[in-house]
Scaffold this motif. Structure first.
Motif, PDB file in Angstrom:
ATOM      1  N   GLU A   8      -3.947  10.586   4.303  1.00 45.33           N
ATOM      2  CA  GLU A   8      -5.034  10.439   4.078  1.00 45.33           C
ATOM      3  C   GLU A   8      -5.306  11.559   2.907  1.00 45.33           C
ATOM      4  O   GLU A   8      -6.193  11.226   2.141  1.00 45.33           O
ATOM      5  CB  GLU A   8      -5.855  10.828   5.402  1.00 45.33           C
TER       6      GLU A   8
ATOM      7  N   TYR B 194       0.813  -1.251  -0.005  1.00 49.27           N
ATOM      8  CA  TYR B 194       0.045   0.187  -0.099  1.00 49.27           C
ATOM      9  C   TYR B 194       1.117   1.411   0.117  1.00 49.27           C
ATOM     10  O   TYR B 194       0.338   2.228  -0.679  1.00 49.27           O
ATOM     11  CB  TYR B 194      -0.964  -0.068   1.244  1.00 49.27           C
TER      12      TYR B 194
ATOM     13  N   ASN C 187      -7.925   1.297  -2.714  1.00 45.57           N
ATOM     14  CA  ASN C 187      -9.122   1.932  -2.499  1.00 45.57           C
ATOM     15  C   ASN C 187      -9.984   1.153  -1.474  1.00 45.57           C
ATOM     16  O   ASN C 187     -10.672   1.558  -0.668  1.00 45.57           O
ATOM     17  CB  ASN C 187      -9.879   2.287  -3.534  1.00 45.57           C
TER      18      ASN C 187
ATOM     19  N   THR D  64      -0.416   5.591   0.277  1.00 46.14           N
ATOM     20  CA  THR D  64      -1.699   5.694   0.077  1.00 46.14           C
ATOM     21  C   THR D  64      -2.625   5.212   1.335  1.00 46.14           C
ATOM     22  O   THR D  64      -3.874   5.716   1.551  1.00 46.14           O
ATOM     23  CB  THR D  64      -2.186   4.873  -0.918  1.00 46.14           C
ATOM     24  N   VAL D  65      -2.092   4.370   2.241  1.00 49.55           N
ATOM     25  CA  VAL D  65      -2.534   4.115   3.634  1.00 49.55           C
ATOM     26  C   VAL D  65      -2.241   4.788   4.814  1.00 49.55           C
ATOM     27  O   VAL D  65      -2.612   4.575   5.970  1.00 49.55           O
ATOM     28  CB  VAL D  65      -2.863   2.728   3.950  1.00 49.55           C
TER      29      VAL D  65
ATOM     30  N   GLN E  77     -11.873   7.308  -1.337  1.00 49.28           N
ATOM     31  CA  GLN E  77     -11.159   6.811  -2.076  1.00 49.28           C
ATOM     32  C   GLN E  77     -10.439   7.569  -3.072  1.00 49.28           C
ATOM     33  O   GLN E  77     -11.050   8.811  -3.601  1.00 49.28           O
ATOM     34  CB  GLN E  77     -12.076   5.639  -2.815  1.00 49.28           C
TER      35      GLN E  77
ATOM     36  N   ARG F  25      -8.658   1.975   2.092  1.00 46.99           N
ATOM     37  CA  ARG F  25      -9.030   3.330   2.449  1.00 46.99           C
ATOM     38  C   ARG F  25     -10.397   3.295   2.657  1.00 46.99           C
ATOM     39  O   ARG F  25     -10.541   4.016   3.763  1.00 46.99           O
ATOM     40  CB  ARG F  25      -8.500   4.387   1.308  1.00 46.99           C
TER      41      ARG F  25
ATOM     42  N   TRP G 165     -11.481   6.534   4.747  1.00 44.36           N
ATOM     43  CA  TRP G 165     -11.070   7.694   4.003  1.00 44.36           C
ATOM     44  C   TRP G 165     -11.836   7.827   2.444  1.00 44.36           C
ATOM     45  O   TRP G 165     -12.094   6.636   2.195  1.00 44.36           O
ATOM     46  CB  TRP G 165      -9.458   7.561   3.846  1.00 44.36           C
TER      47      TRP G 165
END
Length: 404
Positions: free
Chosen positions: A333, A326, A352, A329-330, A362, A355, A360
């Motif tokens: 935010e 990930y 996604n 992206t994780v 996408q 998230r 969060w």
């Protein structure tokens, strides 16, 4: 870039529609001629750098500062060009990855905007300066990209017209010898409908924070396409804005690459990150000093992160180390878009999903075209498997074999 000056290949607008066959017909002859000349001159020496600049109406908008573009159309043109370059270099056995050494040609595509001709009464000199996109006009390109070792241009009417217009705006930045202007074979232009500005296509909403990830080992043409396409999604703020737009690039950590084929030839993380910044400086950096000095602000202060700032602090590029599927992206935010290739599409969907679990929003996913040898008339075994020849694994294998 290498120690020698880069060279420039000016290309007139692509044919319409810009299919792979039409792009190859128009651009393969001048590309092959320029690459071959540079390759012949660099045998036994450091490699050469060739910046390929197709000049076309790619931006829309009446304001010099506020522009829009069709991302799909723009990245498709770049993908087509890199596809043609890939096939040529596979045929000629020319390395195209960054800092590949003697006999290599580091090809980099930079889109340049040029407005469609206007009635004589309304013609004005294009403004010099950036806009809200990473794409610049011909005058700004001339002011920021110089000096050149050679300037190549096609031997046809559009090629000569483009060279004439370019040399007018290059005055004052570089004095050229006649031997530096090299005429190369021009391709055939296959036009089935008149060219249209980007405004006739669907507009793409630009983003403040764009992300992508990869290994970026021995940075090659596929990586160059991915990085350029992602950068074109950035919404560049005005100088003096409270915060820059951000391009966040997850670069796989060394530990995750130890089981790769020919792992002993994998470049260390710092080198891979620095090569990314080197390449992006060609796409993002602007200075009237041209190549005269190191213009980027580079920070290596944080462990596992390289930060570079371009265009007077309006664009921030962050290369961060990733140790899982990930990456940032994780852990970050505030992101808007994720750029993927066909190979990493599933990873984008997984991001996604993760998230969503975190509560969060996408990310909008943008997928770049694949490099394709479609349109190569003479399909030799070298061109048929050219996609495998430009992979990081293939480059490492070649290095292993060359060293016995």
């Amino acid at each position: 870039m290498g120690s020698r000056l880069p060279s420039l290949l000016l290309l007139p607008p692509p044919p319409h529609p810009p299919s792979r066959l039409a792009l190859n017909t128009a651009y393969e002859p001048p590309l092959k001629a320029a690459i071959s000349k540079l390759n012949n001159e660099t045998a036994g020496k450091d490699g050469a750098t060739l910046i390929v600049a197709p000049v076309l109406p790619i931006l829309a908008g009446s304001s010099a500062r506020q522009k829009s573009l069709s991302w799909s159309h723009a990245q498709s043109v770049i993908a087509g060009l890199y596809g043609v370059v890939s096939a040529i270099c596979a045929q000629l056995s020319i390395p195209t990855d960054i800092h590949a050494g003697p006999g290599s040609v580091d090809v980099r595509v930079v889109l340049v905007d040029r407005e469609l001709p206007k009635p004589a009464a309304t013609v004005s000199k294009p403004a010099v300066g950036p806009n809200n996109t990473v794409i610049i006009n011909l005058a700004t390109f001339a002011a920021a990209y110089h000096p050149w070792e050679y300037i190549f241009h096609p031997n046809n009417e559009p090629g000569y017209e483009l060279l004439s217009n370019y040399l007018k705006v290059l005055e004052g930045f570089q004095t050229l010898r006649q031997s530096q202007l090299v005429v190369v074979e021009g391709g055939l232009s296959v036009t089935t409908r008149p060219p249209s500005p980007s405004g006739a296509l669907s507009h793409t909403a630009l983003r403040a924070v764009v992300c992508l990830g990869g290994t970026f080992d021995h940075l090659h043409l596929g990586h160059k396409l991915l990085l350029t396409a992602a950068a074109m999604l950035l919404k560049v703020p005005k100088e003096g804005a409270p915060s820059p737009c951000q391009f966040i690039i997850g670069v796989t950590g060394d530990e995750l690459l130890k089981r790769k084929k020919y792992a002993e030839y994998v470049q260390p993380w710092d080198e891979r990150a620095t090569n990314i910044i080197d390449f992006l400086s060609t796409v993002l950096d602007l200075s009237r000093n041209g190549w005269g000095k190191d213009k980027r602000q580079l920070s290596l202060e944080k462990q596992g992160e390289v930060v570079a700032v371009f265009r007077d602090g309006t664009i921030e590029v962050r290369c961060v180390v990733i140790q899982d599927a990930y990456g940032p992206t994780v852990t970050t935010e505030n992101m808007d878009a994720l750029v993927v290739s066909a190979e990493t599409r599933a990873g984008g969907n997984a991001v996604n999903e993760r998230r969503k679990e975190l509560g969060w929003r996408q990310l909008e996913i943008f997928e770049v075209d694949v490099l394709d040898a479609g349109g190569i008339v003479e399909k030799s075994p070298e061109t048929q498997d050219f996609t495998t020849k430009i992979s990081s694994t293939a480059i490492r294998k070649q290095k292993a074999e060359s060293l016995g």
